[in-house]
Design an enzyme around this catalytic site. Structure first.
Site, PDB file in Angstrom:
ATOM      1  N   TYR A   1      -0.283   2.575 -12.666  1.00  0.00           N
ATOM      2  CA  TYR A   1       1.015   2.241 -13.253  1.00  0.00           C
ATOM      3  C   TYR A   1       0.914   1.754 -14.692  1.00  0.00           C
ATOM      4  O   TYR A   1       1.741   2.085 -15.521  1.00  0.00           O
ATOM      5  CB  TYR A   1       1.719   1.173 -12.398  1.00  0.00           C
TER       6      TYR A   1
ATOM      7  N   HIS B   1      -0.460   0.773   4.994  1.00  0.00           N
ATOM      8  CA  HIS B   1       0.173   0.423   3.721  1.00  0.00           C
ATOM      9  C   HIS B   1       0.826  -0.950   3.917  1.00  0.00           C
ATOM     10  O   HIS B   1       2.038  -1.110   3.805  1.00  0.00           O
ATOM     11  CB  HIS B   1       1.180   1.498   3.308  1.00  0.00           C
TER      12      HIS B   1
ATOM     13  N   ARG C   1       3.373  12.154   0.870  1.00  0.00           N
ATOM     14  CA  ARG C   1       2.500  11.054   1.282  1.00  0.00           C
ATOM     15  C   ARG C   1       3.360   9.930   1.865  1.00  0.00           C
ATOM     16  O   ARG C   1       4.225   9.387   1.178  1.00  0.00           O
ATOM     17  CB  ARG C   1       1.704  10.554   0.059  1.00  0.00           C
TER      18      ARG C   1
ATOM     19  N   ASN D   1      -4.073   5.161  -7.613  1.00  0.00           N
ATOM     20  CA  ASN D   1      -2.712   4.774  -7.991  1.00  0.00           C
ATOM     21  C   ASN D   1      -2.768   4.120  -9.360  1.00  0.00           C
ATOM     22  O   ASN D   1      -3.589   3.235  -9.589  1.00  0.00           O
ATOM     23  CB  ASN D   1      -2.128   3.769  -6.988  1.00  0.00           C
TER      24      ASN D   1
ATOM     25  N   GLU E   1      -4.495   0.701  -1.390  1.00  0.00           N
ATOM     26  CA  GLU E   1      -4.694  -0.431  -2.299  1.00  0.00           C
ATOM     27  C   GLU E   1      -5.206  -1.694  -1.618  1.00  0.00           C
ATOM     28  O   GLU E   1      -4.505  -2.721  -1.592  1.00  0.00           O
ATOM     29  CB  GLU E   1      -3.386  -0.738  -3.045  1.00  0.00           C
TER      30      GLU E   1
ATOM     31  N   GLU F   1      -0.242   7.717  -6.533  1.00  0.00           N
ATOM     32  CA  GLU F   1       0.999   7.029  -6.916  1.00  0.00           C
ATOM     33  C   GLU F   1       1.019   6.906  -8.429  1.00  0.00           C
ATOM     34  O   GLU F   1       0.011   6.544  -9.046  1.00  0.00           O
ATOM     35  CB  GLU F   1       1.096   5.596  -6.362  1.00  0.00           C
TER      36      GLU F   1
END
Ligand code: FCB
Length: 450
Positions: free
Chosen positions: A293, A121, A77, A291, A164, A354
């Site tokens: 985290y 992005h 990606r 994504n 995002e 991600e």
């Protein structure tokens, strides 16, 4: 330890983004992006770092793709820099810019890897006046999408419009810690809408230009929000609205949530949403990228400086281990997001586009021992596997990131790569996590943490 095997055909990938790795910002006719301007303004990025050279991927992509092949990746990606393709964000394509991505895609395919292309992005052409606060930017994005699709659509089958949009809107226009560095919460809401409109118009442009088999997606950084105390319950609802439902609801045809509109009525009357816009935003997609985290814990209180949330909401750091970013390590939030999508939204295939962590890695001789990163990845993959067993239609996983890179406002100090980059020499060294990930891919599974 339990052996956890993933479904046949599960996609194992790694992700990067143009401004974070390419460098070569002045080459082959590339125009300025808002990140060039932002990073070159003193005080915005730690150490005054910029993406001028980054990991020099623009010149080293051949060797970088060879490492992807050695890792055994099934997909890669990456993002296209809009200012390479249209230096001022409008008008005819810059042939040299498109040629770079043409060569990159051929290299990826020639290595037996499936390219997954993100159109945006965060490196918006600087010349687009008003940035995402301008409605015209959405129309410009659709034109740009068509240019890239017409050139690469014969070879690239996985397409993502935006990465995002929450970060673009709220970090770029409310907290100001990302480009273009504005601190105007009302403008952030306008930016949300123009980003989502860009997504919808872009999706339609891609459908027109691409074969029917192409996969179109958007990538969201969904938040697993919980209140730190009973008093924080309503703060958690509001943050959930601004982080998740403001994107998911219009995407899946329900329009912007009524409570979010009510909560923000002191900032805007939402008149930037025109008749028909929500139908454009709801243009069907084939896949949702998530994504993840770290979880988000909030309470009523006083927002810390640079907070993207309303001024009466504070984010609370739960106890427990953290990454070098200070982000709590807790994979359960990933599970919560995936099951919520399954339960509350129409069925759609999902990929984790991600997931990864920064740690203070040390290069010793030819090795980087990063057991914390391996542990982090194993925990999140364990949860991903659980989600599949629980009926989530999870199709793939991309580690962030292939290489150490320019971590936005944190500069080069935060290393997310599974491959170490020595920025003085541009030498790449595989971290232990890269060797570990290669085995995971080969085995199509992990030894789980539970
Ligand atoms: C995400 C971004 C990505 C990277 C990681 C750490 O929000 O999409 O570019 O910076 O965070």
């Amino acid at each position: 330890m339990t052996r956890l095997v993933f479904p046949e055909g599960f996609v194992w990938g790694a992700a990067t983004a143009a401004y974070q790795i390419e460098g070569a910002v002045g080459e082959d006719g590339r125009g300025l992006s808002i990140w060039d301007t932002f990073a070159r303004t003193p005080g915005n990025v730690v150490g005054g770092d910029t993406g001028d050279v980054a990991a020099d991927h623009y010149h080293r992509f051949g060797a970088d793709v060879a490492m992807m092949r050695d890792l055994g990746l099934s997909a890669y990606r990456f993002s296209v820099a809009w200012p390479r393709v249209q230096p001022t964000g409008r008008g005819p394509a810059n042939a040299a810019g498109l040629d770079f991505y043409d060569r990159l895609v051929d290299e990826i395919l020639g290595s037996g890897i499936d390219p997954m292309l993100t159109l945006y992005h965060w490196d918006l052409p600087q010349a687009l006046d008003g940035g995402w606060t301008s409605r015209d930017t959405a129309a410009r994005f659709a034109e740009y999408a068509a240019i890239v699709a017409n050139r690469l659509g014969d070879r690239v089958s996985r397409w993502t419009t935006l990465n995002e949009p929450w970060c673009s809107a709220f970090l770029g226009y409310a907290s100001g810690v990302h480009a273009p560095g504005r601190k105007e919460p009302a403008e952030a809401l306008k930016a949300v809408h123009h980003l989502m409109l860009a997504h919808g118009l872009g999706t339609r442009a891609l459908r027109d230009a691409l074969p029917a088999t192409a996969e179109v997606s958007i990538v969201l950084n969904l938040a697993a929000v919980s209140p730190a105390s009973p008093e924080g319950k309503d703060a958690a609802r509001r943050v959930d609205g601004l982080a998740n439902r403001i994107f998911l609801d219009p995407l899946f045809g329900a329009g912007y949530p009524a409570d979010v509109k009510r909560d923000t009525a002191d900032l805007t009357d939402w008149s930037f949403v025109h008749d028909g816009d929500e139908a454009v935003i709801a243009t069907p997609i084939d896949l949702l990228g998530v994504n993840y985290y770290s979880p988000t814990v909030v309470d009523l209180g006083t927002a810390e400086p640079d907070s993207p949330w309303p001024h009466d909401i504070e984010t609370v750091a739960p106890p427990g281990p953290r990454t070098a970013m200070g982000w709590p390590i807790d994979a359960s939030g990933l599970g919560a997001i995936l099951t919520r999508l399954r339960d509350e939204y129409p069925p759609i295939p999902v990929m984790i586009t991600e997931n990864g962590a920064a740690f203070d890695d040390e290069l010793t001789a030819d090795a980087v021992r990063d057991p914390e990163r391996v542990d982090y990845l194993r925990r999140h993959l364990t949860v991903a596997h659980e989600a599949i067993r629980a009926g989530v239609d999870l199709r793939g996983y991309f580690v962030w990131s292939l290489l150490d890179n320019f971590e936005w406002a944190y500069g080069y100090g935060k290393r997310f790569g599974i491959i170490h980059v020595d920025y003085a020499t541009q030498r790449r060294v595989w971290k232990d996590s890269a060797y570990w990930y290669r085995e995971v891919i080969k085995a199509n599974g992990i030894n789980g943490t539970a």
